[in-house]
Motif scaffolding. Structure first.
Motif, mmCIF file in Angstrom:
data_model
loop_
_atom_site.group_PDB
_atom_site.id
_atom_site.type_symbol
_atom_site.label_atom_id
_atom_site.label_comp_id
_atom_site.label_asym_id
_atom_site.label_seq_id
_atom_site.Cartn_x
_atom_site.Cartn_y
_atom_site.Cartn_z
ATOM 1 N N VAL A 97 0.857 -1.194 0.000
ATOM 2 C CA VAL A 97 0.000 0.000 0.000
ATOM 3 C C VAL A 97 0.890 1.240 0.000
ATOM 4 O O VAL A 97 0.847 2.066 0.914
ATOM 5 N N GLY A 98 1.693 1.374 -1.047
ATOM 6 C CA GLY A 98 2.676 2.445 -1.120
ATOM 7 C C GLY A 98 2.158 3.766 -1.637
ATOM 8 O O GLY A 98 2.936 4.685 -1.875
ATOM 9 N N ASP A 99 0.861 3.877 -1.854
ATOM 10 C CA ASP A 99 0.293 5.156 -2.285
ATOM 11 C C ASP A 99 -1.100 5.293 -1.677
ATOM 12 O O ASP A 99 -1.683 4.334 -1.165
ATOM 13 N N ARG A 100 -1.628 6.506 -1.728
ATOM 14 C CA ARG A 100 -2.910 6.797 -1.092
ATOM 15 C C ARG A 100 -4.035 5.932 -1.680
ATOM 16 O O ARG A 100 -4.852 5.362 -0.943
ATOM 17 N N GLU A 101 -4.069 5.805 -2.999
ATOM 18 C CA GLU A 101 -5.137 5.040 -3.645
ATOM 19 C C GLU A 101 -5.106 3.571 -3.224
ATOM 20 O O GLU A 101 -6.137 2.975 -2.908
ATOM 21 N N GLY A 102 -3.896 2.992 -3.222
ATOM 22 C CA GLY A 102 -3.782 1.590 -2.844
ATOM 23 C C GLY A 102 -4.163 1.350 -1.405
ATOM 24 O O GLY A 102 -4.804 0.344 -1.072
ATOM 25 N N ARG A 103 -3.791 2.290 -0.561
ATOM 26 C CA ARG A 103 -4.121 2.154 0.864
ATOM 27 C C ARG A 103 -5.618 2.253 1.096
ATOM 28 O O ARG A 103 -6.210 1.444 1.814
ATOM 29 N N GLU A 104 -6.240 3.239 0.470
ATOM 30 C CA GLU A 104 -7.682 3.404 0.636
ATOM 31 C C GLU A 104 -8.443 2.205 0.101
ATOM 32 O O GLU A 104 -9.429 1.752 0.711
ATOM 33 N N ARG A 105 -7.995 1.653 -1.044
ATOM 34 C CA ARG A 105 -8.672 0.495 -1.629
ATOM 35 C C ARG A 105 -8.547 -0.726 -0.717
ATOM 36 O O ARG A 105 -9.511 -1.478 -0.538
ATOM 37 N N PHE A 106 -7.369 -0.918 -0.130
ATOM 38 C CA PHE A 106 -7.182 -2.071 0.748
ATOM 39 C C PHE A 106 -8.152 -2.029 1.924
ATOM 40 O O PHE A 106 -8.822 -3.027 2.224
ATOM 41 N N PHE A 107 -8.218 -0.887 2.591
ATOM 42 C CA PHE A 107 -9.070 -0.818 3.779
ATOM 43 C C PHE A 107 -10.561 -0.745 3.427
ATOM 44 O O PHE A 107 -11.404 -1.101 4.252
ATOM 45 N N ARG A 108 -10.869 -0.352 2.228
ATOM 46 C CA ARG A 108 -12.264 -0.363 1.785
ATOM 47 C C ARG A 108 -12.719 -1.785 1.456
ATOM 48 O O ARG A 108 -13.786 -2.226 1.873
ATOM 49 N N GLU A 109 -11.886 -2.509 0.699
ATOM 50 C CA GLU A 109 -12.269 -3.842 0.235
ATOM 51 C C GLU A 109 -11.842 -4.948 1.195
ATOM 52 O O GLU A 109 -12.428 -6.025 1.208
ATOM 53 N N LEU A 110 -10.790 -4.692 1.976
ATOM 54 C CA LEU A 110 -10.259 -5.633 2.963
ATOM 55 C C LEU A 110 -10.113 -7.049 2.377
ATOM 56 O O LEU A 110 -10.803 -7.987 2.786
ATOM 57 N N PRO A 111 -9.211 -7.211 1.411
ATOM 58 C CA PRO A 111 -9.070 -8.506 0.727
ATOM 59 C C PRO A 111 -8.580 -9.641 1.624
ATOM 60 O O PRO A 111 -8.664 -10.808 1.234
ATOM 61 N N VAL A 112 -8.059 -9.320 2.816
ATOM 62 C CA VAL A 112 -7.581 -10.377 3.716
ATOM 63 C C VAL A 112 -8.723 -11.089 4.434
ATOM 64 O O VAL A 112 -8.506 -12.135 5.055
ATOM 65 N N ARG A 113 -9.926 -10.542 4.366
ATOM 66 C CA ARG A 113 -11.049 -11.148 5.087
ATOM 67 C C ARG A 113 -11.242 -12.611 4.658
ATOM 68 O O ARG A 113 -11.350 -12.920 3.483
ATOM 69 N N ARG A 114 -11.291 -13.494 5.630
ATOM 70 C CA ARG A 114 -11.473 -14.936 5.443
ATOM 71 C C ARG A 114 -10.385 -15.561 4.558
ATOM 72 O O ARG A 114 -10.539 -16.678 4.075
ATOM 73 N N SER A 115 -9.273 -14.835 4.356
ATOM 74 C CA SER A 115 -8.184 -15.354 3.516
ATOM 75 C C SER A 115 -6.918 -15.652 4.304
ATOM 76 O O SER A 115 -6.023 -16.334 3.812
ATOM 77 N N VAL A 116 -6.818 -15.125 5.532
ATOM 78 C CA VAL A 116 -5.607 -15.292 6.326
ATOM 79 C C VAL A 116 -5.967 -15.622 7.771
ATOM 80 O O VAL A 116 -7.086 -15.380 8.224
#
Length: 335
Positions: A97-116
């Protein structure tokens, strides 16, 4: 490939014990667990990840949230964590999450949910909403680079380390001291640059020395950035006698620039870095050494402990730093 029955016979235990030992479940002594692992490796046996996940509800994966992967510090922390987790049978899932867009997308979509099974965050000062999003996952959480409530936290005293570096330059008789800082974007909100900058200003104030703002330059935590920053400092109408670079990589770049300008280190310019990069010794760089590899390894061990023991209890671990003095600030010229 051997079967679980063959591993059980060779280890002198039941198949159920083999299964529990290799899945890191409770009810198995550490001595037995090690014996089962050794036999399993000798017989080239491994449990099925999918079957293990169905049986335990675990994925055998740890999510790692990191702002960079190309910088030396982050690579070393990742290596320390990966070594510990791999030996325990876990894989890493990396999220950059090295930029603002990537960081915001990660916490919005939370791709780690039920994956880790757990999440490890590397040196990002999480906003409260971001931290809450991770807490909602209901999995063990780890943090390297500061303290966070509800996270197993591992950090160093960045402020104290910065004070060590600047006081060293001041005690060498320097009063005209420049700073090459990381200049991380606000969107990343990294804690270390802020702490080390504050230490620089406080140490200068402690000795009654004014800070020349034109000598505070961004180096972007890279060798090339450190070189550009040093060139900007040398272009000022006045020239400092010493530089504190907030990372060794930036210090290496500054040394390149000083060599370009045919300035002798330390006679005409002293320089001290921060991190303990393996190239610091052969470069003669004085630096504040932090146990970077161990920071990642310690955070991984804390996550594994929580996964094995269960519960919500977390731990805080503070690792020490040390000023290592070399020829860039004392003794013979390093250039």
């Amino acid at each position: 490939m051997a079967t679980i029955e063959e591993v059980a016979r060779a280890a002198g235990v039941s198949t159920a014990t083999v299964s529990r030992a290799l899945r890191e479940q409770s009810g198995v002594s550490e001595r037995t667990r090690k014996r089962v692992r050794t036999v399993a490796e000798e017989l080239d046996y491994s449990i099925s990840r999918s079957a293990s996940g169905l049986a335990t509800g675990r994925t055998r994966r740890i999510g790692v949230l990191v702002p960079y992967v190309s910088r030396w510090f982050f690579g070393q922390v990742l290596a320390g964590a990966e070594e510990v987790l791999r030996s325990a049978g876990y894989d890493l899932m990396l999220y950059v999450v090295g930029d603002r867009e990537g960081r915001e997308r990660f916490f919005r979509e939370l791709p780690v949910r039920r994956s880790v099974d757990a999440v490890l965050v590397l040196t990002l000062s999480l906003r409260e909403k971001e931290a809450d999003r991770l807490r909602e996952l209901g999995v063990p959480l780890g943090f390297v680079g500061g303290r966070m409530d509800g996270f197993n936290s591992v950090w160093i005293d960045d402020y104290g380390g910065g004070m060590l570096a600047v006081r060293h330059l001041l005690n060498q008789g320097n009063r005209d001291i420049a700073l090459i800082h990381g200049g991380a974007p606000d969107s990343l909100n990294l804690p270390a640059p802020h702490e080390r900058c504050t230490a620089f200003r406080d140490a200068m104030a402690e000795y009654g020395v004014p800070v020349r703002e034109s000598w505070l330059c961004t180096g972007d935590f890279s060798v090339s950035g450190g070189r550009r920053a040093m060139n900007r400092i040398l272009a000022d109408e006045l020239r400092p006698t010493a530089v504190f670079a907030m990372s060794d990589e930036m210090a290496f770049g500054a040394l390149h620039a000083l060599r370009d300008h045919k300035l002798s280190v330390p006679r005409e310019m002293m320089i001290v870095g921060f991190d303990g990069h393996e190239m610091a010794e052969c470069s003669g760089l004085s630096t504040v050494v932090q146990p970077v590899h161990e920071e990642g390894a310690t955070a991984a061990r804390l996550l594994l402990e929580q996964l094995q023991q269960g519960g919500d209890e977390t731990r805080d671990v503070v690792l020490s730093t040390e000023l290592v003095v070399r020829s860039s600030t004392t003794g013979h010229d390093s250039m």
